[in-house]
Design a protein around this motif. Structure first.
Motif, PDB file in Angstrom:
ATOM      1  N   ASP A 196       0.811  -1.218   0.000  1.00  0.00           N
ATOM      2  CA  ASP A 196       0.000   0.000   0.000  1.00  0.00           C
ATOM      3  C   ASP A 196       0.842   1.265   0.000  1.00  0.00           C
ATOM      4  O   ASP A 196       0.320   2.368   0.209  1.00  0.00           O
ATOM      5  CB  ASP A 196      -0.971   0.010   1.194  1.00  0.00           C
ATOM      6  CG  ASP A 196      -0.249  -0.164   2.528  1.00  0.00           C
ATOM      7  OD1 ASP A 196       1.006  -0.153   2.535  1.00  0.00           O
ATOM      8  OD2 ASP A 196      -0.941  -0.320   3.557  1.00  0.00           O
ATOM      9  N   SER A 197       2.150   1.137  -0.203  1.00  0.00           N
ATOM     10  CA  SER A 197       3.014   2.314  -0.360  1.00  0.00           C
ATOM     11  C   SER A 197       4.218   1.901  -1.186  1.00  0.00           C
ATOM     12  O   SER A 197       4.416   0.716  -1.477  1.00  0.00           O
ATOM     13  CB  SER A 197       3.451   2.856   1.002  1.00  0.00           C
ATOM     14  OG  SER A 197       4.504   2.091   1.539  1.00  0.00           O
ATOM     15  N   ASP A 198       5.009   2.901  -1.560  1.00  0.00           N
ATOM     16  CA  ASP A 198       6.220   2.593  -2.326  1.00  0.00           C
ATOM     17  C   ASP A 198       7.408   2.316  -1.424  1.00  0.00           C
ATOM     18  O   ASP A 198       8.503   2.019  -1.918  1.00  0.00           O
ATOM     19  CB  ASP A 198       6.549   3.771  -3.249  1.00  0.00           C
ATOM     20  CG  ASP A 198       5.519   3.948  -4.353  1.00  0.00           C
ATOM     21  OD1 ASP A 198       4.941   2.921  -4.764  1.00  0.00           O
ATOM     22  OD2 ASP A 198       5.291   5.102  -4.775  1.00  0.00           O
ATOM     23  N   ASP A 199       7.212   2.437  -0.122  1.00  0.00           N
ATOM     24  CA  ASP A 199       8.278   2.195   0.859  1.00  0.00           C
ATOM     25  C   ASP A 199       7.912   0.962   1.687  1.00  0.00           C
ATOM     26  O   ASP A 199       7.019   1.021   2.544  1.00  0.00           O
ATOM     27  CB  ASP A 199       8.457   3.413   1.783  1.00  0.00           C
ATOM     28  CG  ASP A 199       8.775   4.678   1.011  1.00  0.00           C
ATOM     29  OD1 ASP A 199       9.687   4.639   0.175  1.00  0.00           O
ATOM     30  OD2 ASP A 199       8.089   5.690   1.242  1.00  0.00           O
ATOM     31  N   TRP A 200       8.567  -0.122   1.442  1.00  0.00           N
ATOM     32  CA  TRP A 200       8.270  -1.351   2.164  1.00  0.00           C
ATOM     33  C   TRP A 200       9.479  -2.272   2.162  1.00  0.00           C
ATOM     34  O   TRP A 200      10.409  -2.123   1.360  1.00  0.00           O
ATOM     35  CB  TRP A 200       7.072  -2.080   1.540  1.00  0.00           C
ATOM     36  CG  TRP A 200       7.197  -2.360   0.059  1.00  0.00           C
ATOM     37  CD1 TRP A 200       6.708  -1.601  -0.958  1.00  0.00           C
ATOM     38  CD2 TRP A 200       7.899  -3.465  -0.547  1.00  0.00           C
ATOM     39  NE1 TRP A 200       7.034  -2.153  -2.168  1.00  0.00           N
ATOM     40  CE2 TRP A 200       7.748  -3.308  -1.942  1.00  0.00           C
ATOM     41  CE3 TRP A 200       8.589  -4.566  -0.067  1.00  0.00           C
ATOM     42  CZ2 TRP A 200       8.317  -4.202  -2.853  1.00  0.00           C
ATOM     43  CZ3 TRP A 200       9.148  -5.459  -0.966  1.00  0.00           C
ATOM     44  CH2 TRP A 200       9.006  -5.274  -2.350  1.00  0.00           C
TER      45      TRP A 200
END
Length: 397
Positions: free
Chosen positions: A321-325
């Protein structure tokens, strides 16, 4: 002549002047008496016992430091007798004491494995004592060198297996980063069956696997290498997703040495363009997802172990759900360590807490940091091997 001394027990310290236990195999009573007199005159620290034939000598060899052999026995002649003694002497040094003044025979005897070749009438007590002690020390040095060579060969074999277990990720994209980690358990630093791999088969697809073959040692490590290489070949050959793990299971079943050997695996296929992944678990610990400042196990259904009852694991679709994972994949050696003095294990909830506590640890260092914290809780090195893959996108958290 006194009886053979009782050998020291394992770990017992030898005295500075160790009494040698020497077995003389000599059928001539006069020559046997002469050897005893020579040693007595030199005040040699030697316990000597005499056997008149090879048959009489066999039960005495195990207690001897050195065997002093005549080449003319009633039941063994020349080099044939020497070869029989060498084959049965175990860790004892073997010296030839003979009346034959044959330099060529002496060279051949030493080449066969004798520590020395002595001629009757040409040695006094001091020389005989020195020859016996030197022979014993040379034999010990040879055995130490042999053990060292065996250790070097085992280390080289372990290094070859480790290179197979720890591959270089086959990946070109810079949209994600992969931080692999491997550490053997405390079982004599032997590598086990833990393995991992990373393969990018298209510009937008990256496949990852972490697996664990039950057991430790060369057989399990070799099987882990086979499974890793087979998985990489299946992925690169674009075998349909649902057929990869069943094919891997067939490799396991055909190559395992014991029918009860099984393997757990976790596979992840990342779709870089869609920012999503598919997760398959076959009896393996669930990966952890780090995103939006939170850490949580991926709620993928866990299928059966490979090699037990063939059945493909169910697929879990993971939407980032984000580009940072970050996604942490690991073997159970990381979570099976004890927590405190009781029997409680770290397990997945404890690992989640550790990852949360390491929010300030740089992501490349996180796998090693987690192992260090798990060892602190365990009160020492973890018993099992640990393999990890930490794959990150963007800021990683």
């Amino acid at each position: 002549m006194s009886a053979v001394a009782v050998p020291p027990q394992p770990g017992q310290q030898r005295s500075a002047v160790q009494r040698l236990r020497v077995l003389l195999i000599e059928d001539d009573d006069a020559d046997a008496f002469l050897v005893s007199e020579l040693l007595d005159e030199a005040d040699a620290a030697v316990d000597l016992v005499n056997a008149k034939s090879l048959a009489d000598a066999r039960p005495l060899m195990a207690g001897a430091d050195c065997v002093l052999l005549d080449l003319g026995l009633p039941d063994a002649q020349g080099l044939d007798g020497l070869r029989q003694v060498l084959a049965q002497s175990g860790g004892a040094a073997v010296c030839v004491l003979t009346g034959r003044q044959d330099e060529h025979l002496g060279v051949v005897a030493v080449a066969e494995g004798a520590q020395d070749y002595l001629v009757k009438g040409q040695v006094d007590g001091v020389l005989l004592t020195r020859a016996l002690r030197y022979a014993v020390e040379r034999k010990r040095a040879d055995e130490d060198a042999l053990r060292l060579r065996e250790v070097e060969l085992r280390q080289a074999e372990s290094a070859r297996l480790e290179r197979g277990l720890l591959p270089r990720p086959l990946m070109e994209t810079d949209r994600i980063r992969v931080h692999p980690f491997y550490r053997p358990g405390r079982h004599a630093a032997l590598i086990g069956g833990d393995f991992y791999d990373v393969v990018q088969s298209t510009p937008d697809r990256v496949d990852l696997i972490v697996g664990d073959v039950c057991g430790h040692g060369a057989d399990e490590a070799a099987l882990g290498v086979m499974l890793r290489v087979a998985w990489r070949a299946l992925v690169l050959a674009r075998v349909p997703d649902d057929a990869v793990l069943p094919a891997l299971e067939q490799v396991l079943i055909s190559e395992r040495r014991l029918p009860e050997t099984f393997t757990t695996v976790a596979t992840v296929r990342i779709d870089l363009r869609a920012n999503r992944a598919t997760v398959r678990l076959a009896g393996h610990p669930t990966p952890l997802l780090l995103s939006n400042g939170k850490v949580a196990p991926v709620p993928a259904p866990n299928g059966l172990l490979l090699g037990v009852a063939p059945r493909p694991p169910r697929v879990y679709d993971l939407e980032f759900d984000s580009d940072d994972w970050s996604l942490l994949m690991y073997t159970d050696g990381l979570i099976e360590g004890r927590v405190g003095a009781g029997d409680e294990r770290l397990d997945v909830p404890g690992l989640v807490e550790l990852v949360e506590a390491g929010r300030d640890v740089p992501l490349p260092d996180l796998p090693g940091w987690l192992v260090g914290r798990a060892e602190d809780g365990n009160g020492g090195a973890l018993a099992d091997d640990v393999a990890m893959l930490l794959v990150t996108a963007g800021g990683g958290r």
